[in-house]
Enzyme design. Structure first.
Site, short mmCIF file in Angstrom:
data_model
loop_
_atom_site.label_atom_id
_atom_site.label_comp_id
_atom_site.label_asym_id
_atom_site.label_seq_id
_atom_site.Cartn_x
_atom_site.Cartn_y
_atom_site.Cartn_z
N CYS A 52 0.36 -1.07 0.37
CA CYS A 52 0.08 0.37 -0.40
C CYS A 52 0.75 1.05 0.00
O CYS A 52 1.78 1.43 1.41
CB CYS A 52 -0.93 -0.35 1.35
SG CYS A 52 -1.61 1.52 1.42
N ASP A 59 0.00 -5.31 0.59
CA ASP A 59 -1.70 -5.98 0.10
C ASP A 59 -1.68 -7.26 -0.82
O ASP A 59 -0.03 -7.49 -1.88
CB ASP A 59 -2.16 -5.45 -1.30
CG ASP A 59 -2.49 -3.67 -0.65
OD1 ASP A 59 -2.73 -3.28 0.14
OD2 ASP A 59 -1.72 -2.69 -0.92
N VAL A 74 6.35 -14.43 -23.71
CA VAL A 74 7.50 -13.67 -22.93
C VAL A 74 7.73 -14.77 -22.34
O VAL A 74 7.50 -16.39 -22.32
CB VAL A 74 6.07 -12.72 -21.78
CG1 VAL A 74 5.19 -14.13 -20.77
CG2 VAL A 74 6.71 -12.42 -20.58
N GLU A 75 9.16 -15.03 -22.28
CA GLU A 75 9.98 -15.68 -20.82
C GLU A 75 9.45 -15.88 -19.93
O GLU A 75 9.53 -14.78 -19.18
CB GLU A 75 11.36 -15.14 -21.13
CG GLU A 75 12.42 -16.79 -20.88
CD GLU A 75 12.14 -16.83 -19.84
OE1 GLU A 75 11.98 -18.12 -18.62
OE2 GLU A 75 12.67 -15.66 -18.68
N SER A 76 9.11 -17.01 -18.97
CA SER A 76 8.17 -17.20 -18.02
C SER A 76 9.47 -16.85 -16.44
O SER A 76 8.33 -16.39 -15.44
CB SER A 76 7.42 -18.21 -17.77
OG SER A 76 8.96 -19.98 -17.90
N HIS A 93 -4.06 -1.27 -6.26
CA HIS A 93 -4.30 -1.76 -6.73
C HIS A 93 -4.42 -1.69 -8.10
O HIS A 93 -3.75 -2.82 -8.82
CB HIS A 93 -5.72 -2.88 -6.11
CG HIS A 93 -5.08 -3.39 -4.70
ND1 HIS A 93 -4.28 -3.31 -4.10
CD2 HIS A 93 -6.73 -3.55 -3.50
CE1 HIS A 93 -4.56 -3.75 -2.73
NE2 HIS A 93 -6.10 -3.52 -2.94
N GLU A 94 -5.50 -1.01 -8.24
CA GLU A 94 -5.40 -0.62 -9.54
C GLU A 94 -3.89 0.39 -10.59
O GLU A 94 -3.83 -0.54 -11.72
CB GLU A 94 -6.10 0.47 -10.07
CG GLU A 94 -7.65 0.42 -9.23
CD GLU A 94 -7.93 0.85 -8.17
OE1 GLU A 94 -8.57 0.95 -7.36
OE2 GLU A 94 -7.14 1.17 -7.18
#
Length: 154
Positions: A52, A59, A74-76, A93-94
């Site tokens: 936060c 969070d 994307v390479e994991s 969060h957004e």
């Protein structure tokens, strides 16, 4: 050694420290060897954490990222390190959810991408954040994200 689509990767197979921040995290990609067909790739991060920005308290979220690749995958490991870099990053969060989606979309240029950020409650209210790049692609099976509305999410 023979050159392959994986030859340019720097993090896979190497000891790699968790990046200090999302800004310094390096995403890596490889050519999509199946670029002639449309299919869905899903990444699930059920233990995503950030901070936060006001209180510094942690969070927690369950992230589900779906994309229909174009020329790139994307390479994991690099994705895991990127997501882990949010552990000490302060943002709402957004902002976390949409920042991840926008960076992946800009980096991969997929045919389609969506993210579901299912955040655990703080102050008694879960905040869920959803975004996608446009309508679902035709002819691609995109399963439901499978995360129930909050009732003690598991």
């Amino acid at each position: 050694m023979t050159e392959t689509i994986y030859s340019g990767l720097k993090q896979l197979g190497e000891a790699t420290d968790l990046p200090d921040s999302p800004e310094t995290a390096e995403l890596e990609r490889v050519q999509n060897p199946q670029a002639d067909i449309a299919y869905c790739v899903r990444f699930v991060a059920p233990e995503f954490t950030s901070l936060c920005p006001m209180t510094g308290q942690p969070d927690f979220a369950h992230l589900v990222i779906d994309y229909v690749p174009g020329d790139w995958l994307v390479e994991s490991k690099s994705l895991k390190l990127y997501l882990g870099s949010f552990r000490n990053h302060g943002a709402f969060h957004e902002d976390c959810t949409i920042s991840i989606a926008r960076r992946l979309f800009a980096f991969l240029d997929p045919q389609w991408l969506r993210i579901g950020g299912y955040w655990y409650p703080r102050g008694g209210i879960p905040i869920d954040v959803f975004w996608q790049t446009g309508p679902l692609p035709e002819g691609v099976w995109i399963p439901d994200q499978g995360v129930a509305p909050y009732r003690g999410r598991g």
